[in-house]
Design a protein around this motif. Structure first.
Motif, PDB file in Angstrom:
ATOM      1  N   ALA A 277       3.805  29.551  21.727  1.00 36.45           N
ATOM      2  CA  ALA A 277       2.413  29.928  21.466  1.00 36.45           C
ATOM      3  C   ALA A 277       1.683  28.819  20.716  1.00 36.45           C
ATOM      4  CB  ALA A 277       2.366  31.232  20.665  1.00 36.45           C
ATOM      5  N   ALA A 278       2.357  28.213  19.744  1.00 43.26           N
ATOM      6  CA  ALA A 278       1.732  27.130  18.982  1.00 43.26           C
ATOM      7  C   ALA A 278       1.500  25.900  19.853  1.00 43.26           C
ATOM      8  CB  ALA A 278       2.607  26.766  17.783  1.00 43.26           C
ATOM      9  N   LEU A 279       2.450  25.603  20.754  1.00 40.85           N
ATOM     10  CA  LEU A 279       2.276  24.464  21.652  1.00 40.85           C
ATOM     11  C   LEU A 279       1.043  24.639  22.530  1.00 40.85           C
ATOM     12  CD1 LEU A 279       5.969  23.816  22.813  1.00 40.85           C
ATOM     13  CD2 LEU A 279       4.609  22.382  21.272  1.00 40.85           C
ATOM     14  N   LEU A 280       0.858  25.828  23.061  1.00 38.29           N
ATOM     15  CA  LEU A 280      -0.306  26.066  23.924  1.00 38.29           C
ATOM     16  C   LEU A 280      -1.606  26.014  23.135  1.00 38.29           C
ATOM     17  CD1 LEU A 280       0.859  28.847  26.419  1.00 38.29           C
ATOM     18  CD2 LEU A 280       0.881  26.362  26.696  1.00 38.29           C
ATOM     19  N   GLU A 281      -1.539  26.363  21.859  1.00 40.24           N
ATOM     20  CA  GLU A 281      -2.734  26.282  21.008  1.00 40.24           C
ATOM     21  C   GLU A 281      -3.056  24.840  20.615  1.00 40.24           C
ATOM     22  OE1 GLU A 281      -2.052  28.698  17.592  1.00 40.24           O
ATOM     23  OE2 GLU A 281      -1.723  30.530  18.764  1.00 40.24           O
ATOM     24  N   GLY A 282      -2.088  23.943  20.799  1.00 39.60           N
ATOM     25  CA  GLY A 282      -2.277  22.566  20.352  1.00 39.60           C
ATOM     26  C   GLY A 282      -2.229  22.461  18.842  1.00 39.60           C
ATOM     27  N   ARG A 283      -1.375  23.284  18.229  1.00 42.70           N
ATOM     28  CA  ARG A 283      -1.289  23.335  16.773  1.00 42.70           C
ATOM     29  C   ARG A 283      -0.176  22.445  16.263  1.00 42.70           C
ATOM     30  NH1 ARG A 283       1.391  27.508  14.120  1.00 42.70           N
ATOM     31  NH2 ARG A 283       1.029  28.919  15.879  1.00 42.70           N
TER      32      ARG A 283
ATOM     33  N   ILE B  27       0.353  12.994  38.038  1.00 43.80           N
ATOM     34  CA  ILE B  27       1.308  13.914  37.426  1.00 43.80           C
ATOM     35  C   ILE B  27       0.942  14.161  35.967  1.00 43.80           C
ATOM     36  CG2 ILE B  27       3.740  14.299  36.863  1.00 43.80           C
ATOM     37  CD1 ILE B  27       4.423  12.278  39.084  1.00 43.80           C
ATOM     38  N   PRO B  28       0.779  15.416  35.547  1.00 42.36           N
ATOM     39  CA  PRO B  28       0.557  15.692  34.124  1.00 42.36           C
ATOM     40  C   PRO B  28       1.764  15.251  33.296  1.00 42.36           C
ATOM     41  CG  PRO B  28       0.036  17.614  35.471  1.00 42.36           C
ATOM     42  CD  PRO B  28       0.736  16.638  36.368  1.00 42.36           C
ATOM     43  N   ILE B  29       1.481  14.588  32.190  1.00 43.21           N
ATOM     44  CA  ILE B  29       2.510  14.065  31.285  1.00 43.21           C
ATOM     45  C   ILE B  29       2.135  14.519  29.873  1.00 43.21           C
ATOM     46  CG2 ILE B  29       3.605  11.979  30.373  1.00 43.21           C
ATOM     47  CD1 ILE B  29       2.294  10.563  32.944  1.00 43.21           C
ATOM     48  N   SER B  30       3.042  15.173  29.179  1.00 45.38           N
ATOM     49  CA  SER B  30       2.709  15.529  27.799  1.00 45.38           C
ATOM     50  C   SER B  30       3.883  15.308  26.874  1.00 45.38           C
ATOM     51  CB  SER B  30       2.212  16.980  27.703  1.00 45.38           C
ATOM     52  OG  SER B  30       3.164  17.906  28.159  1.00 45.38           O
ATOM     53  N   SER B  31       3.554  15.037  25.619  1.00 44.19           N
ATOM     54  CA  SER B  31       4.552  14.879  24.569  1.00 44.19           C
ATOM     55  C   SER B  31       4.336  15.952  23.511  1.00 44.19           C
ATOM     56  CB  SER B  31       4.456  13.494  23.921  1.00 44.19           C
ATOM     57  OG  SER B  31       5.268  13.454  22.753  1.00 44.19           O
ATOM     58  N   ILE B  32       5.266  16.885  23.424  1.00 46.07           N
ATOM     59  CA  ILE B  32       5.125  17.933  22.419  1.00 46.07           C
ATOM     60  C   ILE B  32       5.451  17.421  21.020  1.00 46.07           C
ATOM     61  CG2 ILE B  32       5.592  19.741  24.109  1.00 46.07           C
ATOM     62  CD1 ILE B  32       8.334  20.137  22.663  1.00 46.07           C
ATOM     63  N   LYS B  33       6.025  16.208  20.910  1.00 43.39           N
ATOM     64  CA  LYS B  33       6.257  15.632  19.580  1.00 43.39           C
ATOM     65  C   LYS B  33       4.951  15.436  18.830  1.00 43.39           C
ATOM     66  CE  LYS B  33      10.631  13.188  20.502  1.00 43.39           C
ATOM     67  NZ  LYS B  33      10.771  13.369  21.958  1.00 43.39           N
ATOM     68  N   SER B  34       3.837  15.354  19.554  1.00 39.98           N
ATOM     69  CA  SER B  34       2.549  15.262  18.876  1.00 39.98           C
ATOM     70  C   SER B  34       2.306  16.472  17.978  1.00 39.98           C
ATOM     71  CB  SER B  34       1.414  15.131  19.904  1.00 39.98           C
ATOM     72  OG  SER B  34       1.381  16.267  20.770  1.00 39.98           O
ATOM     73  N   MET B  35       3.006  17.587  18.275  1.00 44.15           N
ATOM     74  CA  MET B  35       2.856  18.813  17.488  1.00 44.15           C
ATOM     75  C   MET B  35       4.093  19.149  16.665  1.00 44.15           C
ATOM     76  SD  MET B  35       0.887  21.008  20.443  1.00 44.15           S
ATOM     77  CE  MET B  35       1.743  20.206  21.811  1.00 44.15           C
ATOM     78  N   THR B  36       5.277  18.943  17.233  1.00 38.51           N
ATOM     79  CA  THR B  36       6.515  19.286  16.525  1.00 38.51           C
ATOM     80  C   THR B  36       6.992  18.173  15.612  1.00 38.51           C
ATOM     81  OG1 THR B  36       7.980  18.392  18.248  1.00 38.51           O
ATOM     82  CG2 THR B  36       7.287  20.699  18.477  1.00 38.51           C
ATOM     83  N   GLY B  37       6.534  16.939  15.847  1.00 36.28           N
ATOM     84  CA  GLY B  37       7.210  15.793  15.270  1.00 36.28           C
ATOM     85  C   GLY B  37       8.505  15.553  16.011  1.00 36.28           C
ATOM     86  N   HIS B  38       9.280  14.608  15.502  1.00 37.87           N
ATOM     87  CA  HIS B  38      10.522  14.222  16.178  1.00 37.87           C
ATOM     88  C   HIS B  38      11.688  14.947  15.515  1.00 37.87           C
ATOM     89  CE1 HIS B  38      13.474  12.176  18.393  1.00 37.87           C
ATOM     90  NE2 HIS B  38      12.973  10.950  18.398  1.00 37.87           N
ATOM     91  N   MET B  39      12.236  15.921  16.216  1.00 39.59           N
ATOM     92  CA  MET B  39      13.344  16.720  15.695  1.00 39.59           C
ATOM     93  C   MET B  39      14.700  16.075  15.963  1.00 39.59           C
ATOM     94  SD  MET B  39      11.911  20.523  16.733  1.00 39.59           S
ATOM     95  CE  MET B  39      11.466  20.021  18.411  1.00 39.59           C
ATOM     96  N   LEU B  40      14.689  14.786  16.272  1.00 37.77           N
ATOM     97  CA  LEU B  40      15.900  13.989  16.455  1.00 37.77           C
ATOM     98  C   LEU B  40      16.832  14.633  17.482  1.00 37.77           C
ATOM     99  CD1 LEU B  40      16.498  12.888  12.744  1.00 37.77           C
ATOM    100  CD2 LEU B  40      15.058  11.834  14.503  1.00 37.77           C
ATOM    101  N   GLY B  41      18.042  15.037  17.078  1.00 35.61           N
ATOM    102  CA  GLY B  41      18.999  15.572  18.042  1.00 35.61           C
ATOM    103  C   GLY B  41      18.560  16.844  18.721  1.00 35.61           C
ATOM    104  N   ALA B  42      17.613  17.557  18.128  1.00 33.30           N
ATOM    105  CA  ALA B  42      17.126  18.800  18.734  1.00 33.30           C
ATOM    106  C   ALA B  42      16.048  18.572  19.778  1.00 33.30           C
ATOM    107  CB  ALA B  42      16.582  19.729  17.648  1.00 33.30           C
TER     108      ALA B  42
END
Length: 430
Positions: free
Chosen positions: A41-47, A345-360
């Motif tokens: 839900a947060a990803l879709l909100e762009g939060r 092709i749509p390209i997205s990086s969710i790290k823009s919202m989560t940050g880099h969770m490394l191994g996860a």
């Protein structure tokens, strides 16, 4: 394939005649929420889940921001006595695994336990436990170190504890490929099922390295963003003003099964993990190969294993860390693999919202790609105001509806590790 054509089935499966591997369970703990539904839900909100670090003293550090896990209660998943002896990262892994098993409806019996494996990796392992033990020994002496320390401080702790929690007696292993760890674990777990070594694998990745030494160490490599005064806009994948990634904590776990096993027990199938490619740059300990050729080979290997071609891909979940070199190289990788279609092709990086969770990260991003396939909703790349390659579609700022049958998820790590997954809509073979 965004024209709405029917999803591809077994007739396009290059692994026809081999075991198909499906995803039946998903579990996530991230800076965006304590479950997959909250995270999605947060990803879709762009939060953004990035903010000032509160779990440690940061006044003297060059980087004071990160993606922390908020309001996590390990006792919701573990007895207090067990939770107290485990590293925070292991607690997160158990929580995500518990969610994934519940989502899958899997019931472990004495018979099935021997055919259920665990492949759960971490880039850093139980670093909180290690740093706390060292501090205790230095300040209070050798007897201050917990008698549990030696048993719970290994990088394999999460894999062992998940096996113990569910009574799983198949192979149990920890794999570490730096920031590609989560994707590597899913890919190798897929092959474990295809090779007949297991019917079910609980697979994923976890890290919680938000300690003073880890954050400062990453900052000293010049890898982290230093936008301490504007944390939610700090991670800027593919933007010309990017200045580094943001370190975060998180866990992502899936339940993988052979298609036959999942159908036999009537499981809900979220999608198919169809292909996996892995290569090594052998170029530099932190910098990617400047032309990205080994990473391109990983993507093409993954597509070939899935029996697909670049023309079949509808969405790319990018590694997209927000470091100058990674993003420039990944643009070359995407253009090299997809050619003229790269701009479509749509390209997205969710790290823009989560940050880099490394191994996860790779595991959570694979789960994201599956959800994109299921829902037709593509999460955005926030903070991408001025893209380095303006012809590519980075889905800036806002989520978008887009029909997706096949998704590629990229993961690249320090040490030159490359791991690429291909996920697709599941339908029974003809």
């Amino acid at each position: 394939m965004s024209s709405g054509t029917p999803p591809r089935g077994g007739e396009r499966d290059g692994s026809r005649g081999r075991t198909r591997v499906v995803v039946t369970g998903r579990g996530v703990v991230s800076p965006l929420g304590g479950s997959w539904s909250e995270t999605w839900a947060a990803l879709l909100e762009g939060r953004s889940g990035i903010g000032p670090l509160t779990g440690m003293e940061t006044d003297d550090l060059p980087v004071r921001i990160g993606g922390e896990i908020k309001d996590f209660d390990p006792e919701a998943y573990l007895p207090r006595k067990t939770a107290r002896r485990l590293d925070r990262s292991v607690q997160l892994a158990i929580a995500a695994a518990d969610q994934a098993v519940r989502d899958s409806g899997l019931e472990v019996t004495p018979e099935s336990a021997t055919r259920t494996a665990v492949v759960l990796g971490s880039a850093s392992g139980p670093t909180r436990t290690a740093t706390a033990a060292h501090e205790a020994m230095v300040t209070r002496g050798p007897r201050a170190v917990s008698p549990f320390f030696f048993a719970v401080s290994g990088v394999d702790s999460a894999a062992g504890e998940v096996s113990l929690r569910f009574g799983l007696q198949g192979p149990s292993t920890c794999m570490t490929t730096a920031c590609a760890t989560g994707s590597t674990c899913l890919g190798e777990a897929m092959r474990m099922i295809r090779f007949g070594l297991a019917d079910v694998v609980i697979a994923g990745g976890v890290d919680d390295s938000l300690t003073r030494i880890d954050v400062n160490g990453a900052a000293m490599t010049q890898a982290l963003s230093r936008r301490n005064d504007d944390p939610q806009r700090a991670c800027r994948p593919f933007d010309t003003a990017r200045d580094g990634f943001v370190m975060s904590a998180g866990a992502g776990v899936v339940v993988l099964e052979s298609e036959e096993h999942a159908l036999r027990r009537g499981a809900t199938i979220h999608g198919e993990l169809a292909g996996y490619g892995a290569t090594t740059d052998a170029f530099h300990v932190t910098a990617p190969h400047p032309e990205g050729m080994p990473a391109q080979r990983a993507a093409l290997q993954a597509l070939a294993e899935a029996g697909l071609t670049p023309e079949d891909v509808d969405y790319v979940n990018a590694h997209g860390t927000g470091t100058p070199k990674n993003d420039s190289t990944e643009i070359k990788v995407i253009r090299g693999v997809f050619g003229d279609r790269a701009t479509e092709i749509p390209i997205s990086s969710i790290k823009s919202m989560t940050g880099h969770m490394l191994g996860a990260s790779g595991a959570v991003e694979a789960i994201t790609a599956l959800e994109v396939i299921k829902t037709g909703e593509v999460p955005p790349t926030i903070n991408c105001d001025d893209p380095e390659d303006p012809e590519l579609d980075f889905v800036p700022h806002k989520a978008r509806t887009h029909h997706v049958d096949v998704a590629v998820s990229n993961s690249f790590g320090f040490g030159g590790h490359n791991a690429v997954l291909v996920l697709r809509r599941w339908q029974p073979a003809d």
